[in-house]
Design a protein around this motif. Structure first.
Motif, short mmCIF file in Angstrom:
data_model
loop_
_atom_site.label_atom_id
_atom_site.label_comp_id
_atom_site.label_asym_id
_atom_site.label_seq_id
_atom_site.Cartn_x
_atom_site.Cartn_y
_atom_site.Cartn_z
N GLU A 170 0.81 -1.21 -0.24
CA GLU A 170 0.01 0.00 0.11
C GLU A 170 0.89 1.24 0.13
OE1 GLU A 170 -3.58 -0.42 0.19
OE2 GLU A 170 -3.37 -2.35 0.09
N THR A 171 2.06 1.24 -0.10
CA THR A 171 2.95 2.16 -0.13
C THR A 171 3.02 3.17 -1.45
OG1 THR A 171 4.46 0.83 1.16
CG2 THR A 171 5.45 3.00 0.36
N THR A 172 2.31 4.30 -1.15
CA THR A 172 2.27 5.12 -2.17
C THR A 172 3.41 6.08 -2.46
OG1 THR A 172 0.98 7.00 -1.08
CG2 THR A 172 -0.11 5.28 -2.64
N HIS A 179 -7.38 10.77 -0.77
CA HIS A 179 -6.13 10.41 -0.53
C HIS A 179 -5.26 11.72 -0.84
CE1 HIS A 179 -2.53 8.12 -0.61
NE2 HIS A 179 -3.03 7.11 -0.20
N MET A 206 -1.56 3.04 -7.26
CA MET A 206 -0.98 2.21 -6.06
C MET A 206 -0.03 1.28 -6.62
SD MET A 206 -2.92 3.00 -3.32
CE MET A 206 -3.18 1.59 -2.54
#
Lengths: 136, 148
Positions: B30-32, B96, B107
């Protein structure tokens, strides 16, 4: 000479072959996920059988000096050397690898049992020798 | 015989590294904000290991062995870690902080299912190599019994 009988040299070569096969199988298992790796195998027992049946016709290097590298046969013995062969003909996986892990594990177990058997026979040989020496 | 230990050990190292990379992929699913480039955040890119067979040592005996057709590889090694070039997933999430003008967030291209399957494969390969290592060990111990 009692220590250079054919039986002991047969056992010794067979043990060498089993140790080499262990190495080859370990390498196959190590490369189970490597793309385009092709498995290897050791040919020994069939060569040995051919040899014992007297059917094997191989080129044997003529040695004029004991320090020469023997070609075809080991010094002192007439037993064949094991050969490492690579199986390039099959593709088992989508990535060009042909290691079948179940087959390799079965070979590993089989080779280990064969090795143990050979060690037992070697020990039996030395035990007989010792009995003869001790006259008991 | 020692070679056999080394071969299995090289495979254990490689499979362990593979597991580490998979763990990194899952952790960053989930690291953007993996890196900052051209004034905007780029999401985490999935990583993969590239394995190749270790060549035999370039020694005289190894080359001679090869010539006399008895060469055995020296196990496996990881040559490099590459980035998966699959496109990033676009998810609609206007709240977001990294969303663009249209409300879409990029993503990471990590597929959790794929990672789980890879992890399972790496674990099984690791176990197979432990078995090979134990086989070599018991053979070695057995060899010490000769003549006892």
């Amino acid at each position: 000479m009692v220590f250079e009988t054919r039986a002991l040299s047969l056992l010794e070569r067979s043990l060498d072959a089993a140790a080499l096969r262990q190495k080859v199988i370990a390498n196959n298992i190590a490369n189970v996920d490597t793309p385009n790796y092709k498995r290897s195998d050791v040919r020994f027992e069939e060569l040995l059988r051919q040899e014992l049946d007297g059917k094997r016709k191989s080129i044997v290097g003529y040695r004029t000096d004991p320090r020469h590298i023997p070609i075809g046969r080991r010094p002192g013995g007439t037993v064949s050397l094991p050969q490492v062969v690579t199986d390039n003909s099959t593709t088992f996986n989508h990535n060009g690898n042909n290691v079948d892990i179940e087959y390799e594990m079965a070979l590993l177990a089989q080779n280990q049992l064969r090795y143990n058997l050979l060690i037992d026979r070697t020990n039996g040989y030395f035990k007989n020798l010792r009995t003869a020496i001790d006259r008991r | 015989m020692w070679d056999s230990f080394r071969i299995s050990a090289s495979a254990l190292t490689a499979q362990r590294l593979r597991m580490d990379v998979i763990a990194s992929n899952i952790a960053n699913a989930e690291t953007t904000r993996a890196q900052y480039a051209d004034g905007r955040w780029v999401p985490y890119q999935r990583k993969m290991v590239v394995m190749e067979p270790s060549p035999a040592k370039p020694s005289f005996s190894a080359i001679l062995d090869q010539a006399v057709h008895n060469s055995v590889g020296q196990g496996v090694r990881v040559t490099r870690i590459v980035h998966d070039t699959e496109p990033f997933k676009r998810v609609y999430n206007p709240t977001h902080p990294d969303a663009d003008q249209d409300g879409y967030v990029l993503m990471p291209n990590v597929d959790l299912l794929k990672e789980q399957v890879d992890l399972l494969g790496a674990t099984r390969s690791y176990e197979a190599n432990v078995t090979a290592l134990n086989a070599a060990k018991s053979m070695f111990i057995k060899a010490l019994e000769i003549g006892k």
